[in-house]
Design an enzyme around this catalytic site. Structure first.
Site, PDB file in Angstrom:
ATOM      1  N   THR A  41      16.631 -22.362  29.116  1.00  0.00           N
ATOM      2  CA  THR A  41      15.662 -22.388  28.004  1.00  0.00           C
ATOM      3  C   THR A  41      15.886 -21.191  27.078  1.00  0.00           C
ATOM      4  OG1 THR A  41      14.066 -23.478  29.415  1.00  0.00           O
ATOM      5  CG2 THR A  41      13.189 -22.418  27.450  1.00  0.00           C
ATOM      6  N   HIS A  44      18.761 -22.014  25.004  1.00  0.00           N
ATOM      7  CA  HIS A  44      18.404 -22.928  23.901  1.00  0.00           C
ATOM      8  C   HIS A  44      17.795 -22.129  22.742  1.00  0.00           C
ATOM      9  CE1 HIS A  44      19.250 -26.735  25.787  1.00  0.00           C
ATOM     10  NE2 HIS A  44      18.511 -26.435  26.849  1.00  0.00           N
TER      11      HIS A  44
HETATM   12  P1  NAD Z   1      23.304 -25.645  32.657  1.00  0.00           P
HETATM   13  O1  NAD Z   1      23.475 -26.164  31.280  1.00  0.00           O
HETATM   14  O2  NAD Z   1      23.801 -24.303  33.006  1.00  0.00           O
HETATM   15  O3  NAD Z   1      23.919 -26.695  33.698  1.00  0.00           O
HETATM   16  C1  NAD Z   1      24.304 -27.977  33.393  1.00  0.00           C
HETATM   17  C2  NAD Z   1      25.667 -28.209  34.051  1.00  0.00           C
HETATM   18  O4  NAD Z   1      26.019 -29.590  33.925  1.00  0.00           O
HETATM   19  C3  NAD Z   1      26.788 -27.372  33.418  1.00  0.00           C
HETATM   20  O5  NAD Z   1      27.398 -26.539  34.396  1.00  0.00           O
HETATM   21  C4  NAD Z   1      27.745 -28.428  32.884  1.00  0.00           C
HETATM   22  O6  NAD Z   1      29.110 -28.042  32.978  1.00  0.00           O
HETATM   23  C5  NAD Z   1      27.415 -29.610  33.800  1.00  0.00           C
HETATM   24  N1  NAD Z   1      27.904 -30.911  33.296  1.00  0.00           N
HETATM   25  C6  NAD Z   1      28.198 -31.274  32.023  1.00  0.00           C
HETATM   26  N2  NAD Z   1      28.699 -32.535  32.016  1.00  0.00           N
HETATM   27  C7  NAD Z   1      28.713 -32.966  33.292  1.00  0.00           C
HETATM   28  C8  NAD Z   1      29.129 -34.170  33.921  1.00  0.00           C
HETATM   29  N3  NAD Z   1      29.620 -35.196  33.222  1.00  0.00           N
HETATM   30  N4  NAD Z   1      29.007 -34.248  35.272  1.00  0.00           N
HETATM   31  C9  NAD Z   1      28.528 -33.230  35.977  1.00  0.00           C
HETATM   32  N5  NAD Z   1      28.124 -32.059  35.440  1.00  0.00           N
HETATM   33  C10 NAD Z   1      28.206 -31.934  34.111  1.00  0.00           C
HETATM   34  O7  NAD Z   1      21.752 -25.733  32.931  1.00  0.00           O
HETATM   35  P2  NAD Z   1      20.799 -25.276  34.144  1.00  0.00           P
HETATM   36  O8  NAD Z   1      20.141 -24.000  33.766  1.00  0.00           O
HETATM   37  O9  NAD Z   1      21.432 -25.399  35.477  1.00  0.00           O
HETATM   38  O10 NAD Z   1      19.728 -26.426  33.947  1.00  0.00           O
HETATM   39  C11 NAD Z   1      20.105 -27.770  34.164  1.00  0.00           C
HETATM   40  C12 NAD Z   1      19.377 -28.726  33.250  1.00  0.00           C
HETATM   41  O11 NAD Z   1      17.983 -28.705  33.558  1.00  0.00           O
HETATM   42  C13 NAD Z   1      19.462 -28.437  31.755  1.00  0.00           C
HETATM   43  O12 NAD Z   1      19.567 -29.682  31.088  1.00  0.00           O
HETATM   44  C14 NAD Z   1      18.128 -27.781  31.453  1.00  0.00           C
HETATM   45  O13 NAD Z   1      17.744 -27.950  30.093  1.00  0.00           O
HETATM   46  C15 NAD Z   1      17.219 -28.527  32.377  1.00  0.00           C
HETATM   47  N6  NAD Z   1      15.979 -27.856  32.795  1.00  0.00           N
HETATM   48  C16 NAD Z   1      14.930 -28.651  33.071  1.00  0.00           C
HETATM   49  C17 NAD Z   1      13.753 -28.091  33.557  1.00  0.00           C
HETATM   50  C18 NAD Z   1      12.618 -28.987  33.896  1.00  0.00           C
HETATM   51  O14 NAD Z   1      11.524 -28.488  34.180  1.00  0.00           O
HETATM   52  N7  NAD Z   1      12.815 -30.297  33.910  1.00  0.00           N
HETATM   53  C19 NAD Z   1      13.648 -26.717  33.743  1.00  0.00           C
HETATM   54  C20 NAD Z   1      14.756 -25.913  33.474  1.00  0.00           C
HETATM   55  C21 NAD Z   1      15.931 -26.495  33.007  1.00  0.00           C
END
Ligand code: NAD
Ligand code: ZN
Length: 352
Positions: A41, A44
């Site tokens: 976040t 972002h």
């Molecule tokens: P991040 O962006 O570091 O991790 C996402 C990972 O997905 C990256 O390492 C990326 O290389 C990988 N990825 C991309 N394409 C892929 C594919 N085809 N197959 C497999 N992996 C792939 O983010 P993070 O901090 O680990 O957070 C993960 C997600 O959760 C983000 O989308 C974030 O916005 C979201 N999030 C949601 C909440 C919630 O409450 N729902 C809270 C925090 C973060």
């Protein structure tokens, strides 16, 4: 005091020296920040994408994953003393709506988020409601204690999907996916596979001793996952990439009757063949947001106390808070697991 803030409505974050905070208001406490994690976040907001441009009002001190010590206590606060080491739930729920009153404060629609909607924890001091505090036990090191929030996201997802004795596929090996993999293992999954294209992150996943780490670019990745899952596909999918193509591919691969938990946030609407991939397969889709208050916090505390080595593998960098720009560059490059900023080392080195 030193803070890291969004001062302009464009890409970047800037160091800002502010006056120390006043006495906390009734029901609030002041926390001197020791360490704070950089979350997706925060990234972002740093990038100033459409979501953050629509939500965050500048100037805003950001950051919401932290540990610190209480330095002042507002009127009416009980159960906390000056010097207590605490973390805090960053979602400040209203406490009075139907969701809050039925134990579902994580989906309260009036939630205000620390470091998004109100001044955050990338600062020497942060003011938070006492109701959101969590006493951190001595056995948890500062760098781990700063991460109750993201480990809580992963914990809420794993606990909701019920992984014990199941073949589990984690899609996305960012910090939350890596924590989810470690937690799924600790919760007795039969097998844990993780899919991640970034080699640096795949290497961290391998260090967690999972059953399989694959790249979605590997033409044999589907066969490898099917082989691991007795030809049926995963019974639980934990989607933490937010990538539309990955969501579709994992729905194809999921076993009939699978639980498919979605935590990753796609950048826009995602087209799915719901009839074939969800309805006819009897798949359960679960949206996962935040952490259960405060059931998830008890679960995270137990996990951190029992698994310091796993926590340490996912945390790849602890940087002085003044080097925050380097942290965001590392995230740009994807050359990191979890990054923690050290605020304790600032004491006495900057004008107050
Ligand atoms: P991040 O962006 O570091 O991790 C996402 C990972 O997905 C990256 O390492 C990326 O290389 C990988 N990825 C991309 N394409 C892929 C594919 N085809 N197959 C497999 N992996 C792939 O983010 P993070 O901090 O680990 O957070 C993960 C997600 O959760 C983000 O989308 C974030 O916005 C979201 N999030 C949601 C909440 C919630 O409450 N729902 C809270 C925090 C973060
Ligand atoms: Zn509410």
């Amino acid at each position: 005091m030193f803070t890291i803030a969004k001062t302009e409505a464009s890409r970047g974050l800037w160091p800002v020296l502010k006056d120390s905070l006043r006495e906390p208001e009734a029901g609030m406490v002041m926390v001197d920040v020791i360490a704070a994690g950089i979350c997706g976040t925060d990234y972002h907001i740093y990038s100033w994408d459409a979501w953050s441009a629509g939500r965050v009002r500048t100037p805003m001190t950001i950051g919401h994953e932290f540990v610190g010590r209480i330095s002042a206590i507002g009127a009416g606060v009980t159960g906390f003393s000056i010097g207590d080491r605490v973390s805090a739930e960053c979602h400040i729920a209203c406490g009075t709506c139907r969701f809050c009153r039925t134990g579902n404060a994580h989906i309260c629609e009036k939630t205000s988020i620390i470091g998004v909607d109100r001044p955050g924890a990338f600062a020497e001091q942060v003011e938070v409601p006492a109701s959101n505090l969590w006493h951190v036990p001595e056995g948890i090191p500062d760098a781990h204690a700063a991460l109750f929030d993201p480990v809580g996201n992963a914990m809420h997802m794993v606990a909701s999907a019920k992984v014990t004795a199941k073949d589990v596929l984690i899609v996305g090996g960012g910090p939350i996916g890596l924590f989810a993999a470690a937690i799924a293992k600790a919760h007795g999954a039969r097998t844990v596979a993780l899919q991640e294209p970034n080699q640096a992150r795949a290497a961290i996943a391998r260090s967690l001793d999972l059953d399989l780490v694959v790249s979605p670019r590997d033409p044999d990745s589907t066969d490898k996952i099917l082989e691991l899952t007795r030809g049926q596909g995963p019974e639980v999918v934990l989607e933490v990439s937010g990538n539309a193509a990955a969501i579709n591919a994992a729905l194809d691969l999921a076993a009939p009757g699978a639980v498919f938990a979605l935590l990753g946030i796609p950048s826009g609407p995602v087209a799915l063949d719901l009839g074939a991939k969800v309805v006819m397969k009897g798949v359960s889709l679960l949206g996962i947001t935040g952490r259960r208050m405060y059931e998830t916090w008890y679960q995270v505390e137990a996990f951190m106390l029992k698994n310091p080595a796993l926590m340490g593998k996912v945390i790849t960098h602890i940087l002085p808070a003044t080097d925050f720009a380097r942290g965001f560059e590392l995230m740009d490059e994807g050359a990191c697991g979890k990054i923690v900023l050290d605020f304790a080392s600032l004491k006495g080195r900057l004008p107050q």
